[in-house]
Scaffold this motif. Sequence first.
Motif, PDB file in Angstrom:
ATOM      1  N   HIS A  83      31.059  42.853  33.156  1.00 49.37           N
ATOM      2  CA  HIS A  83      31.370  42.173  34.419  1.00 49.37           C
ATOM      3  C   HIS A  83      30.277  42.421  35.471  1.00 49.37           C
ATOM      4  CE1 HIS A  83      35.953  41.178  33.869  1.00 49.37           C
ATOM      5  NE2 HIS A  83      35.201  40.666  32.937  1.00 49.37           N
ATOM      6  N   ALA A  88      27.163  36.278  39.121  1.00 45.49           N
ATOM      7  CA  ALA A  88      27.734  36.436  40.465  1.00 45.49           C
ATOM      8  C   ALA A  88      27.682  37.876  40.947  1.00 45.49           C
ATOM      9  CB  ALA A  88      29.180  35.953  40.480  1.00 45.49           C
ATOM     10  N   MET A  89      27.473  38.812  40.021  1.00 49.94           N
ATOM     11  CA  MET A  89      27.437  40.236  40.391  1.00 49.94           C
ATOM     12  C   MET A  89      25.978  40.703  40.413  1.00 49.94           C
ATOM     13  SD  MET A  89      30.850  41.415  40.479  1.00 49.94           S
ATOM     14  CE  MET A  89      31.592  42.504  39.296  1.00 49.94           C
ATOM     15  N   GLU A 107      29.292  32.562  30.312  1.00 48.41           N
ATOM     16  CA  GLU A 107      29.998  33.296  31.362  1.00 48.41           C
ATOM     17  C   GLU A 107      31.497  33.393  31.118  1.00 48.41           C
ATOM     18  OE1 GLU A 107      27.338  31.725  34.981  1.00 48.41           O
ATOM     19  OE2 GLU A 107      29.215  32.652  35.578  1.00 48.41           O
ATOM     20  N   ALA A 108      32.093  32.288  30.667  1.00 47.35           N
ATOM     21  CA  ALA A 108      33.545  32.310  30.432  1.00 47.35           C
ATOM     22  C   ALA A 108      33.887  33.373  29.399  1.00 47.35           C
ATOM     23  CB  ALA A 108      34.032  30.938  29.973  1.00 47.35           C
ATOM     24  N   ILE A 111      33.497  36.916  30.887  1.00 49.19           N
ATOM     25  CA  ILE A 111      34.628  37.317  31.745  1.00 49.19           C
ATOM     26  C   ILE A 111      35.810  37.734  30.872  1.00 49.19           C
ATOM     27  CG2 ILE A 111      36.317  36.492  33.455  1.00 49.19           C
ATOM     28  CD1 ILE A 111      34.012  34.529  34.401  1.00 49.19           C
ATOM     29  N   ASP A 115      37.738  41.410  30.322  1.00 51.40           N
ATOM     30  CA  ASP A 115      39.199  41.522  30.464  1.00 51.40           C
ATOM     31  C   ASP A 115      39.832  42.051  29.182  1.00 51.40           C
ATOM     32  OD1 ASP A 115      38.818  40.375  32.944  1.00 51.40           O
ATOM     33  OD2 ASP A 115      39.625  38.405  32.406  1.00 51.40           O
ATOM     34  N   ILE A 156      35.963  50.142  40.457  1.00 48.15           N
ATOM     35  CA  ILE A 156      35.932  48.851  41.148  1.00 48.15           C
ATOM     36  C   ILE A 156      35.583  49.052  42.622  1.00 48.15           C
ATOM     37  CG2 ILE A 156      37.334  46.865  41.857  1.00 48.15           C
ATOM     38  CD1 ILE A 156      38.806  47.173  39.151  1.00 48.15           C
ATOM     39  N   ALA A 160      32.365  47.338  44.349  1.00 48.42           N
ATOM     40  CA  ALA A 160      32.550  46.524  45.561  1.00 48.42           C
ATOM     41  C   ALA A 160      31.679  47.073  46.691  1.00 48.42           C
ATOM     42  CB  ALA A 160      34.019  46.492  45.967  1.00 48.42           C
ATOM     43  N   ILE A 163      27.954  46.015  45.845  1.00 49.21           N
ATOM     44  CA  ILE A 163      27.534  44.629  46.092  1.00 49.21           C
ATOM     45  C   ILE A 163      27.644  44.280  47.577  1.00 49.21           C
ATOM     46  CG2 ILE A 163      27.968  43.774  43.743  1.00 49.21           C
ATOM     47  CD1 ILE A 163      30.498  42.454  44.711  1.00 49.21           C
TER      48      ILE A 163
ATOM     49  N   LEU B  31      37.343  43.494  49.566  1.00 50.83           N
ATOM     50  CA  LEU B  31      38.054  43.559  48.287  1.00 50.83           C
ATOM     51  C   LEU B  31      39.557  43.662  48.507  1.00 50.83           C
ATOM     52  CD1 LEU B  31      37.802  43.997  45.106  1.00 50.83           C
ATOM     53  CD2 LEU B  31      37.936  46.440  45.632  1.00 50.83           C
ATOM     54  N   HIS B  83      41.024  34.822  37.515  1.00 50.17           N
ATOM     55  CA  HIS B  83      39.928  34.692  36.542  1.00 50.17           C
ATOM     56  C   HIS B  83      39.915  33.291  35.908  1.00 50.17           C
ATOM     57  CE1 HIS B  83      38.767  39.207  35.856  1.00 50.17           C
ATOM     58  NE2 HIS B  83      38.667  38.825  37.095  1.00 50.17           N
ATOM     59  N   LEU B  86      38.055  30.618  37.980  1.00 55.28           N
ATOM     60  CA  LEU B  86      36.610  30.758  38.225  1.00 55.28           C
ATOM     61  C   LEU B  86      35.828  29.545  37.710  1.00 55.28           C
ATOM     62  CD1 LEU B  86      36.193  34.544  37.314  1.00 55.28           C
ATOM     63  CD2 LEU B  86      35.634  33.528  39.540  1.00 55.28           C
ATOM     64  N   ALA B  88      33.263  29.267  35.870  1.00 56.84           N
ATOM     65  CA  ALA B  88      32.901  29.319  34.451  1.00 56.84           C
ATOM     66  C   ALA B  88      34.101  29.058  33.547  1.00 56.84           C
ATOM     67  CB  ALA B  88      32.299  30.681  34.113  1.00 56.84           C
ATOM     68  N   MET B  89      35.299  29.173  34.112  1.00 54.83           N
ATOM     69  CA  MET B  89      36.515  28.972  33.295  1.00 54.83           C
ATOM     70  C   MET B  89      37.096  27.591  33.613  1.00 54.83           C
ATOM     71  SD  MET B  89      37.240  32.088  31.677  1.00 54.83           S
ATOM     72  CE  MET B  89      38.586  33.190  32.051  1.00 54.83           C
ATOM     73  N   GLU B 107      32.504  34.410  44.179  1.00 62.72           N
ATOM     74  CA  GLU B 107      32.779  34.687  42.772  1.00 62.72           C
ATOM     75  C   GLU B 107      32.796  36.177  42.446  1.00 62.72           C
ATOM     76  OE1 GLU B 107      30.365  30.977  41.056  1.00 62.72           O
ATOM     77  OE2 GLU B 107      30.850  32.496  39.557  1.00 62.72           O
ATOM     78  N   ALA B 108      31.852  36.919  43.025  1.00 62.99           N
ATOM     79  CA  ALA B 108      31.801  38.357  42.735  1.00 62.99           C
ATOM     80  C   ALA B 108      33.104  39.015  43.165  1.00 62.99           C
ATOM     81  CB  ALA B 108      30.617  39.005  43.455  1.00 62.99           C
ATOM     82  N   VAL B 109      33.573  38.662  44.362  1.00 57.71           N
ATOM     83  CA  VAL B 109      34.825  39.239  44.853  1.00 57.71           C
ATOM     84  C   VAL B 109      35.986  38.820  43.952  1.00 57.71           C
ATOM     85  CG1 VAL B 109      36.498  39.145  46.752  1.00 57.71           C
ATOM     86  CG2 VAL B 109      34.081  39.527  47.246  1.00 57.71           C
ATOM     87  N   ILE B 111      35.985  38.046  40.757  1.00 59.00           N
ATOM     88  CA  ILE B 111      35.963  38.795  39.486  1.00 59.00           C
ATOM     89  C   ILE B 111      36.531  40.195  39.715  1.00 59.00           C
ATOM     90  CG2 ILE B 111      34.457  39.806  37.717  1.00 59.00           C
ATOM     91  CD1 ILE B 111      32.523  37.367  38.353  1.00 59.00           C
ATOM     92  N   LEU B 112      36.055  40.839  40.786  1.00 57.19           N
ATOM     93  CA  LEU B 112      36.501  42.208  41.069  1.00 57.19           C
ATOM     94  C   LEU B 112      37.982  42.268  41.461  1.00 57.19           C
ATOM     95  CD1 LEU B 112      33.470  43.757  43.001  1.00 57.19           C
ATOM     96  CD2 LEU B 112      34.312  44.368  40.729  1.00 57.19           C
TER      97      LEU B 112
END
Lengths: 296, 296
Positions: A83, A88-89, A107-108, A111, A115, A156, A160, A163, B31, B83, B86, B88-89, B107-109, B111-112
Motif C-alpha cells: 500500500h 497515490a502514496m 493498482e486494483a 490494493i 487488504d 497507519i 499518515a 505523507i 486521517l 477501497h 477508488l 483503480a477499482m 486517494e492516499a487518505v 487507502i489509509l
Amino acid sequence: MKDTWQQYLSGCAEQIETVLDQLLPQPDNQLHSAMRYSIMGGGKRLRPALFMATLDACGMVNKMRLLPFAAALEMIHTYSLIHDDLPAMDDDDYRRGRPSCHKAYNEAVAILVGDALLNEAFCQMLAIRTDTVLSAENLVAAVKEVAVAAGIKGMIGGQAADIAVAGQRVSLEHLRKIYLGKTAALFHAAIISAAILAKANQQQIAALSAYTGRLGLAFQIADDILDVNGDQQQTGKPVGSDAKNAQSTYVSILGIDAAQEAAKTMAEQAVAELAVFGDEASMLRSAAKFFVERNC
Amino acid sequence: MKDTWQQYLSGCAEQIETVLDQLLPQPDNQLHSAMRYSIMGGGKRLRPALFMATLDACGMVNKMRLLPFAAALEMIHTYSLIHDDLPAMDDDDYRRGRPSCHKAYNEAVAILVGDALLNEAFCQMLAIRTDTVLSAENLVAAVKEVAVAAGIKGMIGGQAADIAVAGQRVSLEHLRKIYLGKTAALFHAAIISAAILAKANQQQIAALSAYTGRLGLAFQIADDILDVNGDQQQTGKPVGSDAKNAQSTYVSILGIDAAQEAAKTMAEQAVAELAVFGDEASMLRSAAKFFVERNC
C-alpha cells in the motif's frame, strides 16, 4: 555475535518461507498469484525472527506451533509495503529490486493484495490452536497487540504523519513519531505478542518493551545512514533517494556522525534493557547490535 | 412485520452511531476526520442490526457489552466500500449522495482510512472483555469468522472476481459467486459470530448458517431490482447504473420478473430455515421479508 544473529535470522527466514508457502492460497487466480509474488520476493523476515527469538528468551515450549503467527507478522509488513508503494502514496515502482505489486500487476490488484494479506494475517493468528499451555486469553491479548500496532496508533498513524509532511523539512520530534509508527510499532508487537504467548512475567514484558522502543528507532536510523553510505547491490535500494526526495532523516537533521552515534547508543541501551534475562536472550542482544552494524 | 424490523433497525442504528462516535478517534488530524466522514455518512447499519438480532435469537444476556463488536462489523463494511470506490477499482465519485472518501479527501487518505477502519475493527473486537459468560475461546472463534469473511474466501475474493470480469457478461453461477463473497460473506459472519458469542448450539448454528446463505443472495438480487425500478431519492443511487456500466446482474440475466421471484423465494426459504427458533428469532424473520420488499 553478529554472525550468530545472521545465522539465526537465515534459519528463521527459511522456516517462515516454508510456512508462508503452505499457508498462502495456490496461485490459481491473479489475486492469489500477486499475494505470492509480493510476499515471496525476498525480505529479511526480521519481524518473524524477532518474534521467534522472544519466544526463546521467554522459554516457550513447542514454539513451532506459533510459526503461522510469525508468518502473519510478515504478511502485515508486506501489506504495508504494497500500500505504501502505490502511486497515490510513496509511488515506488520497485521493491527489493523487482517491480512493486502495482507495477507487476495493477493498482486494483495491489490494493486488494494488501487488504488480503492483512485479513489473512488475522485469520492465521486466530487459527492458532489454544489449550492449557497457550490460553485463548493470551491469544486474544497477543493478536490485539498486533492489531493496535498495525492501526492508527502505530503503522497507519506513522504513514499518515509521513505523507502529511512529504517533501517538507520536519523536526526530529516529528520524525521520531513517524519512525515509531512506521517501523517500531510492528517490532514492538512482534516482541510483546511473543512474550504474552510465552507467558512472560510483568518484569520481562517491561524489559522487552523498553528494549523494543530503542530497537525500532536504532533500526530506522541505521536505514537513514545506509541511504547515504550504503551499497546499492547489498541494500537493494538506490543510494541517496532520501536526499533526492528532500526527505527529512536523522542524517539530514543531525549529520551522519551524530546519527551514527545515536543509533549506536540506542542499540546499546536496548541491550542494557535485557539485564533481567540470561543467555536465553542472547539472540535479541545480538539482533540489536546487528541492526546498527548491518550493511543491508 | 415490516415496520417491526424497520423500527428495530432504526433503534440499532442509533445505538451503533453512538458507539462509533465513542470508539473513533477525535477528528484531530486528516486521517481521523476522514474516518469519521466515511463511517458517519449514513448507512442502514444492517450488519450490526443482524448481529444484535442474532444475539436476541440465541438468548444472549447482557448484549450491550457487544455493541463494539457490532460497530466493528460496520467499520469493515465501510472499509470495503472506501477501497471499492477508488479510481483503480470501481471508480465511484459518490457514496450515499456525498463525495466518496477519495473525492472528499484524496486517494492516499482513502487507502489509509480503509486500512485504518479494518485494523480498528479488529482492535475493537479483540478488546471485548471476556469472562465465564463470554469465553476467550468463543471470542477467538467469533473474530475468526469475521476475518475469514473479510478475506480472500469472502469479501476480497468477491471483489477480485468482480473486477476480473468488469464490463463482461457473466454466467449466473459466476455472479452468484461474486455476490456470495461481496455481500453474503459479511452477513454470514455477522450472524454466525453473534451465535458463537451467545453460545448457540450446533443445531441453531446450522439453521442460522442456512438462513444467512439465502439472506445474502436475496438482499443482493433485491439490490439489482432496485437499480432498475428503484427511486433515486430513496435509494441514494442513480437508477440504471448497472445497465449503463454493462454490469451483469440477476435482472440482466433472468429478467425482472424471474429475478423478483428468485429473491422472494430465497427470502421465504431463509425464514423457513429458522424453524428451530421460536419468537426470539422474529426480528431475523422480519429482516428477511424486509430485505426483498424494501425500496431503499
